[in-house]
Design an enzyme around this catalytic site. Structure first.
Site, PDB file in Angstrom:
ATOM      1  CB  CYS A 380      -0.011   2.628   1.909  1.00 47.76           C
ATOM      2  SG  CYS A 380      -1.120   3.405   3.092  1.00 47.76           S
ATOM      3  CG  HIS A 506       3.268   5.825   2.321  1.00 49.41           C
ATOM      4  ND1 HIS A 506       2.868   5.455   1.061  1.00 49.41           N
ATOM      5  CD2 HIS A 506       2.144   6.156   2.987  1.00 49.41           C
ATOM      6  CE1 HIS A 506       1.545   5.557   0.962  1.00 49.41           C
ATOM      7  NE2 HIS A 506       1.077   5.977   2.117  1.00 49.41           N
ATOM      8  CD  GLU A 508       6.097   5.464  -0.505  1.00 52.27           C
ATOM      9  OE1 GLU A 508       6.318   4.418   0.140  1.00 52.27           O
ATOM     10  OE2 GLU A 508       4.946   5.867  -0.760  1.00 52.27           O
TER      11      GLU A 508
HETATM   12  N1  GLN Z   1      -6.819   4.375   0.852  1.00 51.12           N
HETATM   13  C1  GLN Z   1      -6.132   3.611   1.835  1.00 51.12           C
HETATM   14  C2  GLN Z   1      -6.417   4.117   3.250  1.00 51.12           C
HETATM   15  O1  GLN Z   1      -6.846   5.226   3.404  1.00 51.12           O
HETATM   16  C3  GLN Z   1      -4.644   3.582   1.558  1.00 51.12           C
HETATM   17  C4  GLN Z   1      -3.996   4.923   1.615  1.00 51.12           C
HETATM   18  C5  GLN Z   1      -2.651   4.949   0.976  1.00 51.12           C
HETATM   19  O2  GLN Z   1      -2.299   4.076   0.201  1.00 51.12           O
HETATM   20  N2  GLN Z   1      -1.868   5.960   1.244  1.00 51.12           N
HETATM   21  O3  GLN Z   1      -6.177   3.418   4.202  1.00 51.12           O
END
Ligand code: GLN
Length: 549
Positions: A380, A506, A508
């Site tokens: 992400c 994600h 994970e």
């Molecule tokens: N802050 C980034 C976004 O909002 C990444 C978010 C995250 O890593 N979960 O796109």
């Protein structure tokens, strides 16, 4: 008709109530039972999405896009069954619902009160989990510690619940601590007091799970049984386990699964815990040390990266490796401006995050991984850092950025979609939950997954800016995972690198101890190859590195 097990905690927090509830779920599932789970959190936030990871650890994301308590991650990993948004409830949600009903006039002029309106709402949510999960058993964990003001409506609701659904359909398990005092003795008094507190609100526990630093003897169990009015055989000792993944086998051996089945009269098959035994053997035989750097700004609280750390471990164990996680502070990297904290790593993981703090350290970490050809996995925000880093190189300008960190950057390589721009509600604009991703044939990602389309969970606002696709493709970046309409970039990777891959989602949240996530598995294989090529695999890792099974 479902049966219900309520797990409460006493004496102190952080006793591992979530792990115990999840492990109980796993030993029941191992008997062929359909197990649903519910975590009831006593705080007023509607969900933990707006809380700092320092407050409450990682925010877990469910398939259906709920931002939930990290215990739901334990439930999924231990019971191996996806939960939904119904599996996490907070006082904030309950009051939200009750007040909405009051405004609609649903209560027909009644004075709206904790009893019965709030407690009814809680009970309705418990029934909903049972219904939606078509559960033989629902394991309900009551957050907080008995004696807290905040937990009282929940305890009152579960007290009433037994009368509502019948005494034989409900079981109360209370988890307490036996502290060891200076003389070396384990003390039962705090447990007695905690049970007294529970009984004062009308709940007599059926089973006590006593946490201690080592196994407890029969005499102590008899003493607890006598003072707390619980059958001796229902006093279960849960010693500190060698790994959280050792808890299912431990509680099974202590008889918890058998007792719950007996007390509730469940129609259960003989337990098959062979998968847990296989996992234990796998973990104990994992010998090749592998040092993986986890670069984040909340490393003082490893719970902030719980699912990422667990995913690294699952994949490492499956490859016969002993994972050693080096927690690298991204702000220190940023301040220090040098690579020293990254030297000697076999792989680098840059996890998700929000806000500018520590970003430059993460960019430095992925640059190190790219140039030194160290296997690197960006999750992400980590993937966004990979894009920012390559764009800065390609453009010869350190101004390339995400508009999250620099609203006026001339090179917004990560940006909001046009349709997102007008919304200004921090709680509600995110892409959350499961979305499909189409993989490009011949890519690292495609090879890792071994299938053309995957579903992965998201939690972010910002997206890759397609105006930069061509530029970055010219610098070796491959957009190997796209949304089905090709509009959103979901996976990036580098052509000329052994393993440099970032995901907008994600992964994970979908790794399981018995079944590592394909991308983590591929990353760990690359890290092992890298360690071997560097002559490190087989030697013991550097000092100061923590092995956290
Ligand atoms: N802050 C980034 C976004 O909002 C990444 C978010 C995250 O890593 N979960 O796109």
């Amino acid at each position: 008709m479902s049966k219900f097990v309520f797990v409460t905690g006493g004496v102190t927090s952080s006793l591992g109530k979530g792990i115990t509830a999840a492990s109980l779920g796993s030993v029941l599932a191992a008997r062929g039972l359909s197990v649903a789970s519910l975590k009831m959190d006593p705080y007023l936030n509607v969900d933990p999405g707006t809380m700092s990871p320092y407050q409450h650890g990682e925010v877990f994301v469910t398939e259906d896009g709920a931002e939930a308590d990290l215990d739901l991650g334990h439930y999924e990993r231990f019971i191996d069954r996806n939960v939904t948004r119904a599996s996490n409830l907070t006082t904030g949600q309950i009051y939200n619902a009750v007040i909405a009903k009051e405004r609609r006039g649903d209560y027909l002029g009644a004075t709206v009160q904790v009893i019965p309106h709030v407690t009814n709402e809680i009970k309705a949510r418990i029934h909903r989990v049972a219904r939606e999960g078509q559960a033989d058993v629902v394991v309900v964990e009551v957050g907080g510690t008995v004696g807290d003001i905040e937990s009282l409506p929940y305890l009152e609701a579960i007290r009433q619940f037994r009368n509502d659904v019948g005494r034989d359909n409900v079981l109360y398990i209370h988890l307490t601590l036996l502290p060891r005092v200076a003389t070396g003795e384990l003390k039962t008094k705090p447990t007695q007091h905690s049970v007294k507190e529970l009984r004062s609100i009308g709940i007599q526990p059926d089973i006590l799970v006593a946490r201690a630093d080592e196994p407890i003897d029969e005499e102590l169990r008899e003493k607890i049984a006598l003072f707390c009015d619980v059958k001796t055989e229902n006093v279960i000792a849960e010693a500190d386990a060698w790994s959280i993944y050792g808890v299912p086998l431990m509680i099974e051996e202590a008889g918890l699964g058998r007792i719950v089945v007996k007390e509730l009269g469940l129609d259960a098959a003989p337990p098959d815990l062979s998968a847990w035994q296989t996992l234990e053997d796998r973990i104990r035989n994992a010998r090749i040390p592998l040092e993986i750097g986890l670069v984040g700004k909340y490393i003082m609280l490893p719970d902030a990266y719980l699912s990422v750390a667990e995913s690294i471990k699952h994949a490492a164990w499956a490859a016969g490796c002993e994972p050693r996680i080096r927690w690298v502070d991204s702000e220190r990297l940023e301040r220090g401006g040098d690579d020293e904290p990254l030297v000697g790593l076999d792989g680098i993981v840059v996890p998700g995050g929000f806000g500018y703090r520590g970003i430059e350290g993460k960019v430095l970490a992925v640059r190190y991984g790219r140039l030194r050809r160290v296997p690197t996995l960006g999750l992400c925000m980590g993937m966004q850092c990979m894009v920012i880093e390559l764009a800065r190189t390609a453009l010869g300008s350190e101004d390339a950025n995400s508009t999250e960190f620099d609203a006026f950057t001339p090179h917004p390589v990560i940006d909001l979609l046009p349709e997102q721009r007008d919304i200004n509600d921090k709680g509600g604009t995110m892409r959350l939950g499961s979305y499909p991703c189409v993989l490009e044939e011949g890519s690292l990602a495609h090879e890792a997954y071994g299938q053309p389309i995957v579903l992965e969970r998201h939690r972010h606002r910002f997206e890759f800016n397609n105006a930069y696709r061509e530029l970055l493709a010219g610098h070796g970046m491959r957009f190997s995972g796209l949304s089905p309409d090709s509009r959103l970039v979901e996976i990036v990777e580098l052509r000329d690198h052994p393993f440099y891959l970032g995901t907008q989602f994600h992964p994970e949240f979908k790794s399981r101890p018995h079944r590592p996530h394909p991308l983590f598995a591929a990353f760990i294989r690359a890290a092992l190859a890298y360690a071997r090529a560097s002559g490190r695999a087989g030697t013991s890792a550097a000092a100061g590195v923590e092995a956290r099974p």
